[in-house]
Design a protein around this motif. Structure first.
Motif, PDB file in Angstrom:
ATOM      1  N   ALA A 118       0.692  -1.378   0.343  1.00 59.87           N
ATOM      2  CA  ALA A 118      -0.125  -0.092   0.365  1.00 59.87           C
ATOM      3  C   ALA A 118       0.802   1.222  -0.273  1.00 59.87           C
ATOM      4  O   ALA A 118       0.259   2.071  -0.856  1.00 59.87           O
ATOM      5  CB  ALA A 118      -1.209  -0.446   1.283  1.00 59.87           C
ATOM      6  N   SER A 119       1.776   1.089   1.153  1.00 60.25           N
ATOM      7  CA  SER A 119       2.996   2.233   1.243  1.00 60.25           C
ATOM      8  C   SER A 119       3.798   2.766  -0.729  1.00 60.25           C
ATOM      9  O   SER A 119       3.884   3.596  -0.249  1.00 60.25           O
ATOM     10  CB  SER A 119       3.921   2.049   1.582  1.00 60.25           C
ATOM     11  N   ILE A 120       3.668   2.031  -1.413  1.00 56.53           N
ATOM     12  CA  ILE A 120       4.551   1.755  -2.732  1.00 56.53           C
ATOM     13  C   ILE A 120       3.732   1.888  -3.858  1.00 56.53           C
ATOM     14  O   ILE A 120       3.709   2.307  -5.092  1.00 56.53           O
ATOM     15  CB  ILE A 120       5.267   1.359  -2.991  1.00 56.53           C
ATOM     16  N   GLY A 121       2.052   2.172  -3.500  1.00 58.27           N
ATOM     17  CA  GLY A 121       0.745   2.196  -4.412  1.00 58.27           C
ATOM     18  C   GLY A 121      -0.006   1.567  -4.917  1.00 58.27           C
ATOM     19  O   GLY A 121      -1.080   1.576  -5.612  1.00 58.27           O
ATOM     20  N   VAL A 122       0.172   0.300  -4.182  1.00 61.33           N
ATOM     21  CA  VAL A 122      -0.309  -0.686  -4.481  1.00 61.33           C
ATOM     22  C   VAL A 122      -2.243  -0.774  -4.300  1.00 61.33           C
ATOM     23  O   VAL A 122      -2.356  -0.806  -2.695  1.00 61.33           O
ATOM     24  CB  VAL A 122      -0.234  -2.312  -4.724  1.00 61.33           C
ATOM     25  N   ARG A 123      -2.750  -1.312  -4.695  1.00 56.18           N
ATOM     26  CA  ARG A 123      -4.053  -1.035  -3.778  1.00 56.18           C
ATOM     27  C   ARG A 123      -4.751  -2.612  -3.758  1.00 56.18           C
ATOM     28  O   ARG A 123      -5.225  -3.024  -4.521  1.00 56.18           O
ATOM     29  CB  ARG A 123      -5.231  -0.192  -4.668  1.00 56.18           C
ATOM     30  N   ALA A 124      -4.372  -2.654  -2.160  1.00 53.24           N
ATOM     31  CA  ALA A 124      -5.252  -3.840  -1.739  1.00 53.24           C
ATOM     32  C   ALA A 124      -6.788  -3.644  -0.796  1.00 53.24           C
ATOM     33  O   ALA A 124      -7.060  -3.145  -0.341  1.00 53.24           O
ATOM     34  CB  ALA A 124      -4.161  -4.728  -1.493  1.00 53.24           C
ATOM     35  N   ARG A 125      -7.056  -5.061  -1.573  1.00 54.69           N
ATOM     36  CA  ARG A 125      -8.518  -4.417  -0.656  1.00 54.69           C
ATOM     37  C   ARG A 125      -9.013  -6.404  -0.300  1.00 54.69           C
ATOM     38  O   ARG A 125      -9.265  -7.246  -0.943  1.00 54.69           O
ATOM     39  CB  ARG A 125      -9.822  -3.918  -0.786  1.00 54.69           C
ATOM     40  N   TRP A 126      -9.646  -5.907   0.229  1.00 54.50           N
ATOM     41  CA  TRP A 126     -10.505  -7.804   1.192  1.00 54.50           C
ATOM     42  C   TRP A 126     -12.550  -7.945   0.714  1.00 54.50           C
ATOM     43  O   TRP A 126     -12.658  -6.411   0.029  1.00 54.50           O
ATOM     44  CB  TRP A 126     -10.976  -8.271   2.209  1.00 54.50           C
ATOM     45  N   ILE A 127     -12.483  -8.883  -0.470  1.00 56.02           N
ATOM     46  CA  ILE A 127     -13.369  -9.407  -1.366  1.00 56.02           C
ATOM     47  C   ILE A 127     -14.451 -10.062  -0.586  1.00 56.02           C
ATOM     48  O   ILE A 127     -13.998 -10.868  -0.207  1.00 56.02           O
ATOM     49  CB  ILE A 127     -13.068  -8.559  -2.777  1.00 56.02           C
ATOM     50  N   ASN A 128     -15.525 -10.032  -1.332  1.00 57.52           N
ATOM     51  CA  ASN A 128     -16.518 -11.135  -0.760  1.00 57.52           C
ATOM     52  C   ASN A 128     -16.499 -11.811   0.810  1.00 57.52           C
ATOM     53  O   ASN A 128     -16.109 -12.395   1.252  1.00 57.52           O
ATOM     54  CB  ASN A 128     -15.868 -12.219  -1.532  1.00 57.52           C
ATOM     55  N   ASP A 129     -16.685 -10.688   1.776  1.00 59.66           N
ATOM     56  CA  ASP A 129     -17.259 -10.409   2.668  1.00 59.66           C
ATOM     57  C   ASP A 129     -15.775 -11.395   3.759  1.00 59.66           C
ATOM     58  O   ASP A 129     -16.117 -12.107   4.718  1.00 59.66           O
ATOM     59  CB  ASP A 129     -17.727 -11.689   3.789  1.00 59.66           C
ATOM     60  N   GLY A 130     -14.908 -10.642   2.946  1.00 63.22           N
ATOM     61  CA  GLY A 130     -13.297 -10.530   3.254  1.00 63.22           C
ATOM     62  C   GLY A 130     -12.468 -11.827   3.130  1.00 63.22           C
ATOM     63  O   GLY A 130     -11.921 -12.526   4.142  1.00 63.22           O
ATOM     64  N   ALA A 131     -13.406 -13.296   2.568  1.00 61.75           N
ATOM     65  CA  ALA A 131     -12.964 -14.051   2.286  1.00 61.75           C
ATOM     66  C   ALA A 131     -11.506 -14.174   1.217  1.00 61.75           C
ATOM     67  O   ALA A 131     -10.786 -14.355   1.275  1.00 61.75           O
ATOM     68  CB  ALA A 131     -13.735 -15.193   1.242  1.00 61.75           C
ATOM     69  N   ASP A 132     -11.477 -13.194   0.609  1.00 61.50           N
ATOM     70  CA  ASP A 132     -10.439 -12.921  -0.922  1.00 61.50           C
ATOM     71  C   ASP A 132     -10.060 -11.725  -0.343  1.00 61.50           C
ATOM     72  O   ASP A 132     -10.053 -10.429  -0.693  1.00 61.50           O
ATOM     73  CB  ASP A 132     -11.871 -13.318  -2.490  1.00 61.50           C
ATOM     74  N   GLU A 151       3.137   2.895 -11.766  1.00 67.00           N
ATOM     75  CA  GLU A 151       4.155   3.029 -11.598  1.00 67.00           C
ATOM     76  C   GLU A 151       3.823   3.345  -9.943  1.00 67.00           C
ATOM     77  O   GLU A 151       3.536   3.833  -9.411  1.00 67.00           O
ATOM     78  CB  GLU A 151       4.542   4.427 -11.658  1.00 67.00           C
ATOM     79  N   LEU A 152       5.716   2.185  -9.400  1.00 70.03           N
ATOM     80  CA  LEU A 152       5.668   2.435  -8.246  1.00 70.03           C
ATOM     81  C   LEU A 152       6.307   3.743  -7.507  1.00 70.03           C
ATOM     82  O   LEU A 152       7.275   3.567  -7.939  1.00 70.03           O
ATOM     83  CB  LEU A 152       6.082   0.508  -7.510  1.00 70.03           C
ATOM     84  N   ASP A 153       5.908   3.645  -6.198  1.00 68.40           N
ATOM     85  CA  ASP A 153       6.456   4.911  -5.274  1.00 68.40           C
ATOM     86  C   ASP A 153       7.409   4.887  -4.268  1.00 68.40           C
ATOM     87  O   ASP A 153       6.928   4.347  -3.595  1.00 68.40           O
ATOM     88  CB  ASP A 153       5.221   6.323  -4.710  1.00 68.40           C
ATOM     89  N   LEU A 154       8.513   3.659  -4.790  1.00 64.53           N
ATOM     90  CA  LEU A 154       9.461   2.952  -4.172  1.00 64.53           C
ATOM     91  C   LEU A 154       9.986   4.135  -3.013  1.00 64.53           C
ATOM     92  O   LEU A 154      10.521   3.064  -2.204  1.00 64.53           O
ATOM     93  CB  LEU A 154      10.499   1.914  -4.615  1.00 64.53           C
ATOM     94  N   ALA A 155       9.709   5.368  -2.737  1.00 66.56           N
ATOM     95  CA  ALA A 155      10.334   6.170  -2.188  1.00 66.56           C
ATOM     96  C   ALA A 155       9.700   6.389  -1.109  1.00 66.56           C
ATOM     97  O   ALA A 155      10.119   6.912  -0.155  1.00 66.56           O
ATOM     98  CB  ALA A 155      11.149   7.022  -2.463  1.00 66.56           C
ATOM     99  N   ALA A 156       8.246   6.477  -0.930  1.00 66.94           N
ATOM    100  CA  ALA A 156       7.378   5.534   0.032  1.00 66.94           C
ATOM    101  C   ALA A 156       6.664   4.664   0.656  1.00 66.94           C
ATOM    102  O   ALA A 156       6.347   4.696   1.660  1.00 66.94           O
ATOM    103  CB  ALA A 156       6.552   6.377  -0.249  1.00 66.94           C
ATOM    104  N   ILE A 157       8.583   3.494   0.503  1.00 70.89           N
ATOM    105  CA  ILE A 157       8.133   2.893   0.593  1.00 70.89           C
ATOM    106  C   ILE A 157       8.286   2.598   3.032  1.00 70.89           C
ATOM    107  O   ILE A 157       8.830   2.713   3.325  1.00 70.89           O
ATOM    108  CB  ILE A 157       8.919   1.426   0.748  1.00 70.89           C
ATOM    109  N   ASP A 158       7.184   1.954   3.582  1.00 73.18           N
ATOM    110  CA  ASP A 158       7.132   1.351   4.775  1.00 73.18           C
ATOM    111  C   ASP A 158       7.675   1.110   5.599  1.00 73.18           C
ATOM    112  O   ASP A 158       8.004  -0.115   4.840  1.00 73.18           O
ATOM    113  CB  ASP A 158       5.378   1.047   5.197  1.00 73.18           C
ATOM    114  N   ALA A 159       9.087   1.142   5.973  1.00 70.48           N
ATOM    115  CA  ALA A 159      10.268   0.693   6.743  1.00 70.48           C
ATOM    116  C   ALA A 159      10.141   0.208   7.704  1.00 70.48           C
ATOM    117  O   ALA A 159      10.259  -1.015   7.924  1.00 70.48           O
ATOM    118  CB  ALA A 159      11.493   2.058   6.579  1.00 70.48           C
ATOM    119  N   ASP A 160       9.128   0.485   9.006  1.00 74.45           N
ATOM    120  CA  ASP A 160       8.007  -0.562   9.691  1.00 74.45           C
ATOM    121  C   ASP A 160       7.702  -1.576   9.542  1.00 74.45           C
ATOM    122  O   ASP A 160       8.551  -2.437  10.187  1.00 74.45           O
ATOM    123  CB  ASP A 160       7.837   0.791  11.225  1.00 74.45           C
ATOM    124  N   ALA A 161       6.426  -1.475   8.724  1.00 78.39           N
ATOM    125  CA  ALA A 161       6.557  -2.842   8.111  1.00 78.39           C
ATOM    126  C   ALA A 161       7.018  -3.342   7.540  1.00 78.39           C
ATOM    127  O   ALA A 161       7.360  -5.243   7.919  1.00 78.39           O
ATOM    128  CB  ALA A 161       5.090  -2.116   6.873  1.00 78.39           C
TER     129      ALA A 161
END
Length: 509
Positions: A129-143, A151-161
């Motif tokens: 998510a920090s580099i711009g990828v959209r991820a979401r749980w669908i189908n009532d959280g099953a999938d 373009e990926l924003d690698l400069a914004a990578i979440d270092a802590d995670a």
């Protein structure tokens, strides 16, 4: 804060520090304070701010106090209860994190069916998510649906995670095709001693990747003129190094041969997924993989990762140590053949159904029913080997099983520097385990487990072994700071409760 709270917080900090193997002086240095201040904090003799608690938690990579966090912090276990009924094995942790890294190869939409909802997956999702990828749980959280940006924003990578997961190392393979220069944080995860990343560097160097490591970061440069001109021979038949080589080869527009490759379950799942992306992979299940890569991948893909053999082993062990009759369903049989053969020789009474296909259409599953058995210690030592040998991550469970068996069992965990040491935490629960060296433990059985209150080991599988032993111990036990279990298991306590366990989640503060 009251004196009672200060003392309880101090004890938590002391236990977390000791499990990390730090002295008070080392913690003081990390915090920029004095050893005497740390000593006062641990004794509950010094007021402590929430900011300081947060800094200590970060330094020790241990959740000392949870604020506004809905998940469990500690477990209270009422042991001595038999389990019954049936329980399903969830999808593979290690496959899911590899597949999430593999989505970086694809410009299209990816859906992972029944993806593992565990902390390790959440950390990778935070990084994505920090580099711009959209991820979401669908189908009532099953999938899980993943859609990459142009373009990926690698400069914004979440270092802590990133630093809280070893899996971040598998970003190297796909990212080398996305940009000529990038940085990612050092890999973290379980505290298992020093494991070199050199095999990864050797393999990926053949694709033009050059790495320098400074100030907690891998600095990567890619030379586009370099490409594999002969087979890549992995210097370690490791799972993640094989996956990294596969991820790099998938976007290399040519044929890449990978030798001394792991053929373990998560590697096979990754190969099946790459085939869904249009990448042809020959030799799946063997130690030589031939990858026909594609320069560009832009497809919408729907994939179902297979079940987790290590979770299956955990659930089988729960039945063994609690002397229960329990059916474990959706067990990936081909990845537990050696474990089941050893258990059969030890005298375990179990049945297995005819095999059937997993949702990916490739992995073979079975249902196992385990019954109370009189076990004998194995004649040979328990030790891991690359697949199809006994799985490295299943070795710790034999410590609890051996404690229920008549005789002495030698367990040799030659892969990790520290993990065998954590198995001796079972002695706090009545076990008789003798540490011979950092890799070998001698287990005397049978023993009678007893309840105790203790800190969760900082390594995933030993932590679960301690929890299972608590389930077998008469009385009430407390296991503190169980984040590491949530890294690899989805709703483990709740699911065990459904088959007869009594495990309560709680927080001190």
């Amino acid at each position: 804060m009251t004196d009672d709270y200060l003392a309880r917080i101090g004890h938590l900090i002391r236990d977390a520090r000791q499990h990390r193997g730090w002295t008070q002086a080392q913690l003081a240095e990390a915090l920029g304070t004095s050893q005497s201040a740390v000593n006062r904090i641990e004794r509950g003799n010094q007021n402590i701010s929430l900011e300081m608690i947060a800094r200590i938690s970060e330094a020790l990579d241990s959740e000392i106090v949870s604020l506004g966090y809905s998940g469990p912090m500690h477990l209270r276990v009422v042991g001595g209860r038999q389990l019954s009924g049936s329980i399903d094995v969830k999808t593979s942790k290690n496959a899911c994190v590899a597949l999430l890294c593999a989505t970086l190869l694809n410009s299209g939409r990816t859906v992972l069916r029944r993806a593992a909802r565990i902390e390790e997956v959440y950390r990778i999702l935070e990084v994505l998510a920090s580099i711009g990828v959209r991820a979401r749980w669908i189908n009532d959280g099953a999938d899980l649906e993943i859609v990459p940006p142009a373009e990926l924003d690698l400069a914004a990578i979440d270092a802590d995670a990133a630093r809280r997961t070893r899996s971040i190392i598998m970003f190297l393979g796909p990212l080398l095709h996305r940009t000529d220069q990038f940085r990612i944080p050092y890999a973290g995860g379980c505290d298992l001693g020093t494991r070199t990343v050199q095999p990864h560097m050797i393999a990926l160097r053949r694709f033009g990747l050059d790495i320098t490591a400074t100030e907690g970061l891998y600095h990567a440069r890619v030379d586009r003129s370099v490409a594999p001109d002969r087979p890549i021979v992995l210097t370690e038949r490791g799972d993640t190094v094989t996956e990294n080589a596969l991820l790099a080869a998938a976007r290399h527009p040519g044929v890449t041969v990978i030798r001394n490759a792991s053929s373990n379950y998560m590697v096979q799942d990754l190969c099946f997924f790459l085939e869904q992306l249009g990448v042809r992979v020959e030799g799946i299940g063997t130690t030589t993989l031939t990858v026909h890569g594609l320069a560009q991948i832009d497809v919408d893909v729907d994939y179902s990762p297979s079940e987790d053999p290590v979770e299956a082993m955990s659930l089988l062990t729960a039945a063994v140590v609690t002397e229960s009759e329990l059916t474990v369903r959706r067990v990936p049989a081909e990845f537990l053949e050696i474990e089941l053969a050893v258990l059969e020789e030890m005298g375990l009474d179990f049945d297995r159904t005819p095999e059937y296909a997993a949702d990916n259409g490739r992995t073979r599953l079975t249902d196992l029913t385990v019954r109370p058995s009189k076990l004998e210690a194995p004649i040979d030592k328990i030790h891991p080997m690359p697949f199809p040998g006994l799985n490295i991550d299943n070795v710790p469970f034999f410590a609890a099983i051996a404690a229920a068996a008549q005789g002495q069992t030698l367990i040799h965990d030659w892969v990790y520097d520290n993990r065998a040491i954590y198995l001796t935490d079972l002695n706090r629960l009545g076990g008789r385990l003798q540490l011979l060296d950092p890799h070998r433990v001698l287990v005397d059985g049978p023993i009678r487990w007893r309840a105790a209150e203790m800190m969760c080991p900082p390594a995933l599988r030993p932590a679960v072994v301690v929890l299972l032993a608590m389930m077998a111990a008469e009385g009430t036990s407390v296991l503190r700071n169980v984040y590491v279990i949530n890294r690899g298991y989805e709703d483990l306590a709740e699911r065990l409760n459904e088959v007869g366990a009594q495990i309560e989640t709680f927080r001190d503060i």
